[in-house]
Design a protein around this motif. Structure first.
Motif, PDB file in Angstrom:
ATOM      1  N   TRP A 405      12.933 -49.026  29.923  1.00 40.83           N
ATOM      2  CA  TRP A 405      13.170 -47.728  30.562  1.00 40.83           C
ATOM      3  C   TRP A 405      14.480 -47.675  31.343  1.00 40.83           C
ATOM      4  CZ3 TRP A 405       7.409 -48.275  31.537  1.00 40.83           C
ATOM      5  CH2 TRP A 405       6.672 -47.452  30.664  1.00 40.83           C
ATOM      6  N   LYS A 408      16.738 -44.756  30.509  1.00 42.49           N
ATOM      7  CA  LYS A 408      16.221 -43.461  30.980  1.00 42.49           C
ATOM      8  C   LYS A 408      16.422 -43.301  32.480  1.00 42.49           C
ATOM      9  CE  LYS A 408      14.747 -40.795  28.941  1.00 42.49           C
ATOM     10  NZ  LYS A 408      15.395 -39.587  28.387  1.00 42.49           N
ATOM     11  N   ASN A 492      17.555 -40.539  23.955  1.00 41.63           N
ATOM     12  CA  ASN A 492      16.548 -41.402  23.337  1.00 41.63           C
ATOM     13  C   ASN A 492      17.253 -42.521  22.571  1.00 41.63           C
ATOM     14  OD1 ASN A 492      14.399 -42.634  22.144  1.00 41.63           O
ATOM     15  ND2 ASN A 492      13.752 -40.884  20.933  1.00 41.63           N
ATOM     16  N   SER A 497      10.583 -44.227  19.499  1.00 39.48           N
ATOM     17  CA  SER A 497       9.816 -43.913  20.714  1.00 39.48           C
ATOM     18  C   SER A 497       9.125 -42.575  20.533  1.00 39.48           C
ATOM     19  CB  SER A 497      10.744 -43.876  21.933  1.00 39.48           C
ATOM     20  OG  SER A 497      11.783 -42.941  21.734  1.00 39.48           O
ATOM     21  N   TRP A 502      11.193 -39.376  26.657  1.00 40.86           N
ATOM     22  CA  TRP A 502      12.402 -39.471  25.830  1.00 40.86           C
ATOM     23  C   TRP A 502      12.846 -38.099  25.315  1.00 40.86           C
ATOM     24  CZ3 TRP A 502      14.343 -43.911  26.852  1.00 40.86           C
ATOM     25  CH2 TRP A 502      13.508 -45.003  27.099  1.00 40.86           C
ATOM     26  N   SER A 506      18.828 -38.314  30.097  1.00 38.68           N
ATOM     27  CA  SER A 506      18.848 -39.631  30.742  1.00 38.68           C
ATOM     28  C   SER A 506      19.987 -39.663  31.772  1.00 38.68           C
ATOM     29  CB  SER A 506      19.085 -40.731  29.699  1.00 38.68           C
ATOM     30  OG  SER A 506      18.045 -40.803  28.765  1.00 38.68           O
TER      31      SER A 506
END
Length: 821
Positions: A405, A408, A492, A497, A502, A506
């Motif tokens: 993660w 993100k 993403n 994913s 996602w 981000s």
């Protein structure tokens, strides 16, 4: 507080209530406590380089290092690190704007941070806790350990644990309410991401397990600060009492720690094999079974006690039984790899490593589930190795989750080469550290003496500890380099994913989504309610509801959770030094107390200042107008007909039921162990208790009248009925004070004998709940007088009534137990 500072300012992090900010705070703070606990581990591993110790640490310092290392890792690193991810990603995965109670979420974090600071401060109060993280009785009370646990540092550690449990309770209520009440339209429970499922089951376990721990540590605090006799009465079952209370929490805690890691494993295996988890619904059922069974196996930690063999055999069966759902989950992960196309990225390597380590930890745990084998292995390094292969396998998956993660959270990619290098060093260091402990299993736990034949294995383990430390350094270097110079991450970065986080940028924007997420069509779509034109009259009605409820500005900042955290921190720090004052009081009344230490006026002053700060900040918290993000259109099963706040109140009361159940259960256990007829009722007259019962029942009736008056918008009636409730509550406390005064007049105090300890502590805990209720009632009366509160919205009166009725029901149980039996 409408102004929301940028992330580059300190003010932002002091006032934020946004779930993503709080998640980052949890992650960073947990890593800090990982470093603190890791340094302690490196110290005592260096001391174990040779049999009898190298002289690096004294006996007491060694015990402190081992004990605080265990406490920091189990409580202040493992669970909070997983819940850093939960804070950040659960609302994103279920399509929510934030958690149900954002200020409560921030308050939970500040309680967590200040509780950890209290633990570290305990080293500066003479001596910190040195009795192991499991705190076995009677060594956890001063009278049986006058060398060091008598100090204020030990008290501070227990107070820190109490504050931590309060943080966990607030977090559990918040997550349960959020997941059950704030899921995006069309997102049923079965279809939730598996990480969110793991968190849902974790917080259900936390709600009840940590309530039992809270009861246990509250009783321990009364023993250490007020000199009661719960755990010092060795002839009356005190050791067994602590064992039952602690391990009722302790075994679910293993799954509380591991379930978030398991959820990360499920997510990453799906993403990096490119296929849906094999047997997904069966995996969810298996997780539910483990969560339920986790409360049915605690006695396998007590096979060496005097519990009879048939009971031990029963718990041996439940222990073996709980491994079966885990077998299903392990095979599901393996078969998912077989059926998919594996991509050996850094997150997947860490999670694959976690699976391998967990399998070995599970196999070695089977030995401890058998009564006969447990007699041999309990108290040896076999347990140490098994425990770490399970718990640190969870850490391995969590590090994989951090890599997974990271793009993100930060919007930056990292070097796969450095990431894979960190995994290789980590996996080598882990096994070099813990596997030799299986070979040197005859080494006794908790001491630094071992046979000369085991020295080579201990030296290998020490080398492994430092290699493992280097691997964490590599992880930090990799992520720091990524944050400073790494390339920008796409929304993403992972091809396969499949969860909602996602689908946003981000890092995500403040309120997560530009439009409302919906799964009504069977897949994730974003609905612009302001321009939607189809769907018929029902759809238009729901859109209108959304616009009316979400038209107000949504807040993301409040300073008062931080202020309340400061108040609790100062209050608890002050309480840590109150034992000498109680000892002087007890000594003056004939009690034999020795070695408590000298009084220090600083501690009572700190407690007073802390209570004042708490009073001001709680008052301002209640007055503050805070518009939490609200989801007018959401899936709410199984709480469709219950409001969000009411759901939270019910969940909190469920936790409080366990607290009172454990304290009342302790009373029943000790009476049965002593001989029920050997203890006479303590109160001088059952008439007093009966009168107080009528007083409290009448106050419940006046609360019902108050709700009726609020619904009718009758201000005078509402004030009168709330005032009557307040008066009846004070009457109850006045009668209780008179009853206690009668005992004191006959030289009967809470420290006199066990039966009096149980009476004063149990009824005192109930009285504290009454006092809390009266403070809430007084605040509500203030709001009615000043701003005509609760006339247009009577729900707060109903919520107060739920709490007050609960307090009254508890008294109805206490009355026959203490006055008639």
């Amino acid at each position: 507080m409408s102004d929301f500072p940028p992330r580059t300012t300190i003010k932002r992090w002091l006032v934020t209530t946004n779930h993503k900010d709080v998640g980052i705070l949890y992650l960073g703070t947990a890593l800090f406590f990982l470093i603190a606990g890791g340094v302690l581990a490196l110290l005592f591993r260096a001391h174990l380089w040779e049999a009898g110790g190298t002289g690096l640490l004294t006996n007491t310092e060694y015990n402190q290092s081992v004990s605080i290392h265990g406490l920091l890792m189990v409580f202040w690193f493992l669970s909070p690190f997983g819940f850093g991810f939960a804070n950040y990603f659960v609302p994103l995965q279920i399509g929510a704007k934030d958690l149900a109670f954002p200020r409560l979420n921030a308050l939970s974090y500040w309680f967590y941070l200040f509780s950890g600071i209290l633990v570290l401060l305990s080293f500066f109060q003479g001596t910190s806790w040195a009795n192991g993280w499991y705190m076995y009785a009677p060594l956890n009370v001063p009278i049986y350990n006058p060398g060091y646990t008598l100090t204020m540092g030990g008290n501070t550690t227990i107070l820190a644990l109490t504050l931590f449990v309060m943080s966990v309770t607030l977090g559990s209520v918040n997550f349960l309410t959020t997941i059950h009440r704030c899921r995006a339209e069309g997102l049923g429970l079965w279809n939730m991401p598996l990480f969110t499922w793991s968190i849902l089951l974790t917080v259900w376990m936390m709600l009840f397990a940590f309530a039992a721990l809270l009861a246990a540590v509250l009783l321990l605090l009364t023993d250490r600060i007020l000199l009661t006799q719960y755990y010092s009465s060795t002839s009356q079952g005190s050791s067994l009492l602590w064992g039952h209370l602690f391990w009722f929490f302790g075994h679910p805690e293993v799954y509380i720690v591991f379930f978030p890691s398991l959820g990360i494993m499920f997510e990453t295996f799906q993403t990096f094999t490119g296929r849906r988890l094999v047997g997904r619904k069966w995996v969810i059922i298996a997780m539910v079974l483990v969560a339920v069974q986790s409360f049915l196996v605690w006695m396998h930690h007590m096979f060496l006690t005097t519990i009879n063999l048939p009971i031990k055999t029963l718990f041996m069966a439940t222990t073996i039984g709980i491994s079966l759902p885990f077998d299903l989950m392990v095979f599901s992960l393996i078969y998912t790899m077989v059926k998919g196309r594996v991509r050996f990225t850094t997150p997947f390597l860490f999670n694959l490593g976690a699976l391998v380590l967990f399998i070995l930890g599970g196999i070695t745990g089977v030995f401890l589930g058998a009564v006969v084998l447990d007699y041999e292995f309990r108290g040896t390094y076999w347990v140490v190795a098994h425990f770490h292969y399970v718990m640190v396998a969870g850490v391995t998956a969590l590090i994989g989750g951090l890599y997974y993660w990271w793009p993100k959270i930060t919007g930056k990619m990292y070097s796969e080469r450095l990431g894979k290098l960190s995994f290789a060093v980590y996996f080598l260091g882990f096994n070099l550290l813990y596997f030799p402990m299986f070979i040197a299993w005859e080494t006794p736990r908790r001491v630094f003496h071992y046979g000369e034949g085991a020295q080579l294995y201990h030296q290998a383990a020490t080398v492994g500890a430092y290699v493992l430390a280097v691997s964490f350094l590599l992880v930090f270097i990799t992520l720091a380099k990524s944050f400073v110079t790494g390339p920008d991450a796409p929304d993403n970065p992972w091809t396969y994913s499949r969860t909602a986080e996602w689908a946003t940028t981000s890092p995500p924007p403040l309120e997560n989504w530009p439009n409302r997420p919906s799964y009504a069509s069977g897949e994730l779509r974003f609905v612009d309610d302001s321009t939607a034109t189809d769907g018929g009259a029902a759809a238009h009605e729901r859109i209108g509801e959304a616009e009316s409820l979400e038209g107000d500005h949504e807040d993301h900042a409040s300073i008062w959770p931080f202020g309340i955290g400061i108040g609790m921190f100062v209050t608890f720090l002050g309480l840590s030094g109150m034992t000498p004052y109680v000892a002087e009081f007890a000594t003056a009344r004939g009690a034999e107390v020795s070695g408590i230490g000298s009084t220090n006026i600083l501690y009572p002053l700190l407690s007073i200042v802390g209570v004042l700060v708490l009073g001001v900040t709680l008052f301002q918290y209640g007055r503050e107008r805070f518009n939490a993000p609200h989801m007018a259109i959401a899936e709410r099963w199984p709480f469709d007909g219950v409001g969000t706040t009411k759901t939270g109140v019910w969940i909190f009361l469920a936790s409080d039921v366990v607290v009172f159940g454990a304290v009342i259960g302790a009373y029943v256990f000790m009476r049965i162990h002593t001989g029920w007829g050997e203890i006479e009722p303590v109160p001088p007259s059952e008439i007093i208790g009966l009168f107080n019962t009528y007083v409290l029942l009448t106050s419940s009736f006046t609360v019902i009248i108050a709700l009726t008056m609020a619904e009718r918008e009758n201000k005078r009636g509402l004030l009168a009925s709330m005032g009557a409730t307040l008066l009846l509550g004070f009457t109850f406390l006045g009668v209780k004070g008179y009853e206690w005064g009668q005992e004191f007049a006959h030289d009967i105090y809470w420290f006199t004998e066990l039966q009096y300890s149980m009476y004063f502590v149990t009824t005192g805990l109930h009285a504290l709940h009454v006092i809390l209720g009266l403070l809430i009632a007084a605040f509500m009366i203030y709001r009615i007088v000043t701003v005509n509160a609760y006339l247009r919205d009577s729900r707060p009166v109903e919520f107060f009534g739920l709490y007050w009725h609960f307090v009254d029901i508890v008294w109805v149980i206490l009355f026959p137990l203490f006055y008639l039996m």
